[in-house]
Scaffold this active site. Structure first.
Site, PDB file in Angstrom:
ATOM      1  CE1 TYR A   1      -3.977   2.101   0.987  1.00 17.07           C
ATOM      2  CE2 TYR A   1      -2.590   2.949   2.753  1.00 17.07           C
ATOM      3  CZ  TYR A   1      -3.745   3.016   2.000  1.00 17.07           C
ATOM      4  OH  TYR A   1      -4.670   3.996   2.265  1.00 17.07           O
TER       5      TYR A   1
ATOM      6  CE  LYS B   1      -3.757   4.966  -1.057  1.00 19.17           C
ATOM      7  NZ  LYS B   1      -4.829   5.339  -2.003  1.00 19.17           N
TER       8      LYS B   1
HETATM    9  P1  NAI Z   1     -13.733   2.929   1.992  1.00 23.31           P
HETATM   10  O1  NAI Z   1     -13.482   1.460   2.100  1.00 23.31           O
HETATM   11  O2  NAI Z   1     -14.762   3.523   2.872  1.00 23.31           O
HETATM   12  O3  NAI Z   1     -14.068   3.300   0.486  1.00 23.31           O
HETATM   13  C1  NAI Z   1     -13.300   2.813  -0.585  1.00 23.31           C
HETATM   14  C2  NAI Z   1     -14.250   2.403  -1.689  1.00 23.31           C
HETATM   15  O4  NAI Z   1     -13.475   1.973  -2.824  1.00 23.31           O
HETATM   16  C3  NAI Z   1     -15.161   1.247  -1.316  1.00 23.31           C
HETATM   17  O5  NAI Z   1     -16.506   1.642  -1.468  1.00 23.31           O
HETATM   18  C4  NAI Z   1     -14.787   0.121  -2.297  1.00 23.31           C
HETATM   19  O6  NAI Z   1     -15.889  -0.645  -2.725  1.00 23.31           O
HETATM   20  C5  NAI Z   1     -14.189   0.920  -3.442  1.00 23.31           C
HETATM   21  N1  NAI Z   1     -13.304   0.111  -4.269  1.00 23.31           N
HETATM   22  C6  NAI Z   1     -12.372  -0.791  -3.860  1.00 23.31           C
HETATM   23  N2  NAI Z   1     -11.767  -1.334  -4.919  1.00 23.31           N
HETATM   24  C7  NAI Z   1     -12.317  -0.776  -6.028  1.00 23.31           C
HETATM   25  C8  NAI Z   1     -12.091  -0.918  -7.426  1.00 23.31           C
HETATM   26  N3  NAI Z   1     -11.190  -1.800  -7.894  1.00 23.31           N
HETATM   27  N4  NAI Z   1     -12.800  -0.147  -8.277  1.00 23.31           N
HETATM   28  C9  NAI Z   1     -13.718   0.729  -7.819  1.00 23.31           C
HETATM   29  N5  NAI Z   1     -14.001   0.873  -6.506  1.00 23.31           N
HETATM   30  C10 NAI Z   1     -13.286   0.153  -5.618  1.00 23.31           C
HETATM   31  O7  NAI Z   1     -12.301   3.643   2.236  1.00 23.31           O
HETATM   32  P2  NAI Z   1     -11.895   5.184   2.494  1.00 23.31           P
HETATM   33  O8  NAI Z   1     -11.264   5.257   3.825  1.00 23.31           O
HETATM   34  O9  NAI Z   1     -13.001   6.091   2.158  1.00 23.31           O
HETATM   35  O10 NAI Z   1     -10.688   5.307   1.464  1.00 23.31           O
HETATM   36  C11 NAI Z   1     -10.746   6.071   0.282  1.00 23.31           C
HETATM   37  C12 NAI Z   1      -9.336   6.318  -0.216  1.00 23.31           C
HETATM   38  O11 NAI Z   1      -8.614   7.079   0.743  1.00 23.31           O
HETATM   39  C13 NAI Z   1      -8.520   5.045  -0.436  1.00 23.31           C
HETATM   40  O12 NAI Z   1      -7.730   5.204  -1.587  1.00 23.31           O
HETATM   41  C14 NAI Z   1      -7.662   4.958   0.795  1.00 23.31           C
HETATM   42  O13 NAI Z   1      -6.492   4.221   0.572  1.00 23.31           O
HETATM   43  C15 NAI Z   1      -7.395   6.425   1.041  1.00 23.31           C
HETATM   44  N6  NAI Z   1      -6.990   6.743   2.405  1.00 23.31           N
HETATM   45  C16 NAI Z   1      -7.900   6.706   3.413  1.00 23.31           C
HETATM   46  C17 NAI Z   1      -7.507   7.032   4.693  1.00 23.31           C
HETATM   47  C18 NAI Z   1      -8.468   7.111   5.810  1.00 23.31           C
HETATM   48  O14 NAI Z   1      -8.065   7.594   6.900  1.00 23.31           O
HETATM   49  N7  NAI Z   1      -9.705   6.694   5.643  1.00 23.31           N
HETATM   50  C19 NAI Z   1      -6.109   7.325   5.010  1.00 23.31           C
HETATM   51  C20 NAI Z   1      -5.261   7.390   3.868  1.00 23.31           C
HETATM   52  C21 NAI Z   1      -5.708   7.088   2.625  1.00 23.31           C
END
Ligand code: NAI
Length: 299
Positions: free
Chosen positions: A160, A164
């Site tokens: 990851y 990133k």
């Molecule tokens: P989340 O799990 O709530 O939302 C991520 C969404 O991406 C999910 O709805 C999932 O179904 C969708 N997804 C996964 N693989 C997919 C694909 N191949 N094609 C299309 N959709 C896909 O996660 P969150 O926390 O909202 O994360 C969003 C972004 O922010 C991610 O890239 C994560 O790595 C990044 N991030 C989040 C942090 C946090 O504190 N929540 C911290 C650092 C980065």
């Protein structure tokens, strides 16, 4: 701030941060493509309902949105959805992703490639498909979603973290290529309570770390008003900041240089007092040029 007339594609917008971004853009007048493949937090399965639920929420409030339930690995199909539904695409927020945390000595190739394929290659595919339209219309805004794990490293996240930080490499080079066509590209490293953080964040922290406290930065970076490009921003709980590279003043050694010379100078090489902050490759190369000049004039 209005996004009237603009079309925004938000990947992974069925949950968490992406959902918050999608609702914000729709609330500000943008037409939105809500992409979500509907995976678990570990990237398993597929479910159309998260994307469809967000579209229903937007249209229920009088906004305009369509769902796309392909994986970001099929980037062109996401862009086609925008073109078919709305005839243009102005804004891309690469946000989709999941985690496959495991310490490096236990990491299987699939844990590495699945993460790289979605976070990094998925963003490449979406951006590559969107780029010609943005060039053609002389306007585009892209936000790539990185992570503190990418910037600083984190245990159990070699896959990851690599994906990133690579996304920010993509941002920096794309920003240079897009500048003349008014295509601005930035990276965010967010902190927000979501499914991804459910196991590590308490309920009290969850309240303070609402995804809605990150989305306004994404909105600004995607606005016509913003001139930011190539930047790396951190945001969470209402705090916003920007990172830049810092390089030590360094030292120029002359003649044949031995390992012992590095050992003798390591404190100076790693001394960050009076540090430099190169903003582009020309500034970064300046000390080499000076060292070369000094070497030539000594001959
Ligand atoms: P989340 O799990 O709530 O939302 C991520 C969404 O991406 C999910 O709805 C999932 O179904 C969708 N997804 C996964 N693989 C997919 C694909 N191949 N094609 C299309 N959709 C896909 O996660 P969150 O926390 O909202 O994360 C969003 C972004 O922010 C991610 O890239 C994560 O790595 C990044 N991030 C989040 C942090 C946090 O504190 N929540 C911290 C650092 C980065």
């Amino acid at each position: 701030m209005s996004f009237e007339g603009k079309v925004a594609l938000i990947t992974g917008a069925g949950n968490g941060l992406g959902k918050s971004h999608a609702l914000m853009f729709a609330g500000l007048g943008a037409r939105v493509v809500v992409n979500d493949y509907g995976t678990t937090v570990q990237g398993a399965g597929a479910d159309k309902s998260p994307a469809e639920a967000v579209v229903d929420e937007i249209t229920g409030k009088g906004g305009e949105a369509v769902a796309n339930t392909d994986s970001v690995e099929s980037g062109a199909r996401l862009v086609e959805t925008a073109m078919d539904a709305f005839g243009r695409l102005d804004i891309v927020v690469n946000n989709a992703g999941f985690l496959r945390d495991i310490s490096f000595h236990k990491m299987r190739e699939t844990d590495w490639f699945d993460i790289i394929n979605v976070h990094l290659n998925g963003a490449f595919k979406v951006n590559r498909a969107a780029w010609p339209y943005m060039r053609e219309q002389n306007f585009g805004r892209i936000v790539n979603t990185a992570s503190a794990a990418g910037i600083y490293g984190n245990f159990g996240q070699v896959n990851y973290s690599s994906a990133k930080l690579a996304l920010h490499g993509m941002t920096q080079a794309l920003a240079i290529e897009g500048q003349k066509r008014n295509i601005f590209v930035n990276t965010i490293a967010p902190a927000a309570a979501s499914r991804l953080t459910d196991t590590v964040i308490s309920r009290e922290q969850t309240a303070a770390l609402r995804p809605e406290l990150v989305s306004p930065l994404v909105g600004y970076l995607c606005s016509e008003e913003s001139s930011q490009t190539g930047g790396l921003f951190e945001a969470g709980a209402g705090w916003f900041g920007k990172l830049r590279w810092e390089r030590s003043r360094g030292v120029t050694l002359k003649g044949e240089i031995k390992v012992e010379d590095i050992a003798a100078n390591i404190d100076r090489i790693t001394d960050f007092s009076n540090a430099m902050h190169p903003q582009n490759i020309a500034e970064a190369f300046a000390p080499f040029g000076e060292a070369m000049g000094a070497a030539v004039s000594e001959r």
